[in-house]
Design a protein around this motif. Structure first.
Motif, short mmCIF file in Angstrom:
data_model
loop_
_atom_site.label_atom_id
_atom_site.label_comp_id
_atom_site.label_asym_id
_atom_site.label_seq_id
_atom_site.Cartn_x
_atom_site.Cartn_y
_atom_site.Cartn_z
N CYS A 110 0.85 -1.21 0.00
CA CYS A 110 0.00 0.00 0.00
C CYS A 110 0.87 1.25 0.00
O CYS A 110 0.64 2.19 -0.76
N LEU A 111 1.90 1.22 0.83
CA LEU A 111 2.83 2.35 0.94
C LEU A 111 3.53 2.60 -0.39
O LEU A 111 3.63 3.73 -0.88
N GLU A 112 3.98 1.51 -1.02
CA GLU A 112 4.67 1.60 -2.29
C GLU A 112 3.75 2.17 -3.38
O GLU A 112 4.17 2.98 -4.21
N SER A 113 2.47 1.79 -3.33
CA SER A 113 1.50 2.29 -4.30
C SER A 113 1.25 3.78 -4.11
O SER A 113 1.17 4.53 -5.08
N VAL A 114 1.13 4.20 -2.86
CA VAL A 114 0.93 5.63 -2.57
C VAL A 114 2.15 6.42 -3.08
O VAL A 114 2.01 7.45 -3.74
N GLU A 115 3.34 5.89 -2.81
CA GLU A 115 4.56 6.58 -3.24
C GLU A 115 4.63 6.71 -4.75
O GLU A 115 5.02 7.76 -5.28
N LYS A 116 4.23 5.66 -5.45
CA LYS A 116 4.27 5.69 -6.91
C LYS A 116 3.33 6.78 -7.45
O LYS A 116 3.71 7.57 -8.30
N ILE A 117 2.12 6.82 -6.89
CA ILE A 117 1.13 7.80 -7.35
C ILE A 117 1.59 9.23 -7.06
O ILE A 117 1.34 10.14 -7.83
N LEU A 118 2.30 9.40 -5.94
CA LEU A 118 2.79 10.73 -5.58
C LEU A 118 3.91 11.23 -6.50
O LEU A 118 4.34 12.36 -6.39
N SER A 119 4.36 10.37 -7.41
CA SER A 119 5.43 10.80 -8.34
C SER A 119 4.88 11.11 -9.73
O SER A 119 5.62 11.52 -10.61
N PHE A 120 3.57 10.93 -9.93
CA PHE A 120 2.98 11.21 -11.25
C PHE A 120 2.80 12.72 -11.45
O PHE A 120 2.40 13.43 -10.53
N ARG A 121 3.06 13.17 -12.68
CA ARG A 121 3.00 14.60 -12.96
C ARG A 121 1.59 15.19 -12.75
O ARG A 121 1.44 16.24 -12.12
N ASP A 122 0.57 14.51 -13.25
CA ASP A 122 -0.79 15.03 -13.08
C ASP A 122 -1.15 15.14 -11.60
O ASP A 122 -1.78 16.11 -11.17
N VAL A 123 -0.75 14.14 -10.85
CA VAL A 123 -1.06 14.13 -9.42
C VAL A 123 -0.31 15.25 -8.71
O VAL A 123 -0.85 15.93 -7.83
#
Ligand code: MG
Length: 186
Positions: free
Chosen positions: A51-64
């Motif tokens: 879950c943590l790894e998924s949150v971290e990945k999403i926090l690196s997306f440009r749109d996000v």
């Protein structure tokens, strides 16, 4: 002369997002906890680390990155009473009929498709963990979380969907399967 910079690396965007969220009282663990509690209802044996790894990945997306930075900026401007009227009162008092914050949340959640958006709807209605805290604190004088609660809920929802996809992908590798064509000639 300083050079104008508008694009950033994934690492930079991630770092800025983590810092901005922290300044607004949200940690990546808070978001991953919402993800974990949502996804554990549907997927067996999920790990908090996934879950943590998924949150971290999403926090690196440009749109996000753009959504998080914009959301926090609007909330902060509303706290400082710097928005033009009547937007100032609408945003600061979190008018129920104002749906722009939810639309932004839906788009972030949609990073992982329709299921991500359904998961966002669940979090938006039930307000688990940090989402409830943000919503409650936002009612206090001088605090505005009108946009932040939706963005945080949306990141948790997108991460929850990603966890399900990661787990399903792993499951799919465990089983042999031979596709039989309905149209194959004798
Ligand atoms: Mg909101």
């Amino acid at each position: 002369m300083s050079k104008v910079r508008t694009v950033f690396t994934r690492e930079e965007m991630f770092e800025m997002n983590v810092k901005s969220l922290k300044e607004r009282g949200v940690t990546i663990e808070d978001i991953a906890t919402v993800t974990y509690n949502q996804q554990k209802k549907y997927t067996k044996d999920i790990q908090f680390s996934t879950c943590l790894e998924s949150v971290e990945k999403i926090l690196s997306f440009r749109d996000v990155f753009h959504y998080i930075q914009l959301s926090i900026a609007i909330d902060v401007l509303a706290e400082k009473k710097l928005l033009p009227q009547p937007l100032q009162d609408i945003v600061y008092h979190d008018l129920g009929l104002f749906g722009v914050d939810e639309v932004m949340g839906l788009d972030v959640a949609g990073t992982y498709g329709t299921i991500g958006q359904t998961n966002f709807g669940d979090i938006d209605v039930n307000k688990p963990g940090i989402v409830r805290k943000l919503n409650e604190d936002g009612k206090e004088e001088g605090i505005c979380h009108t946009f932040l609660d939706d963005i945080v809920g949306a990141i948790a929802a997108a991460a929850s969907t990603r966890v399900a996809q990661v787990m399903n992908e792993a499951d799919a590798h465990q089983v042999d399967f031979e596709m039989i064509s309905l149209f194959e000639e004798e």
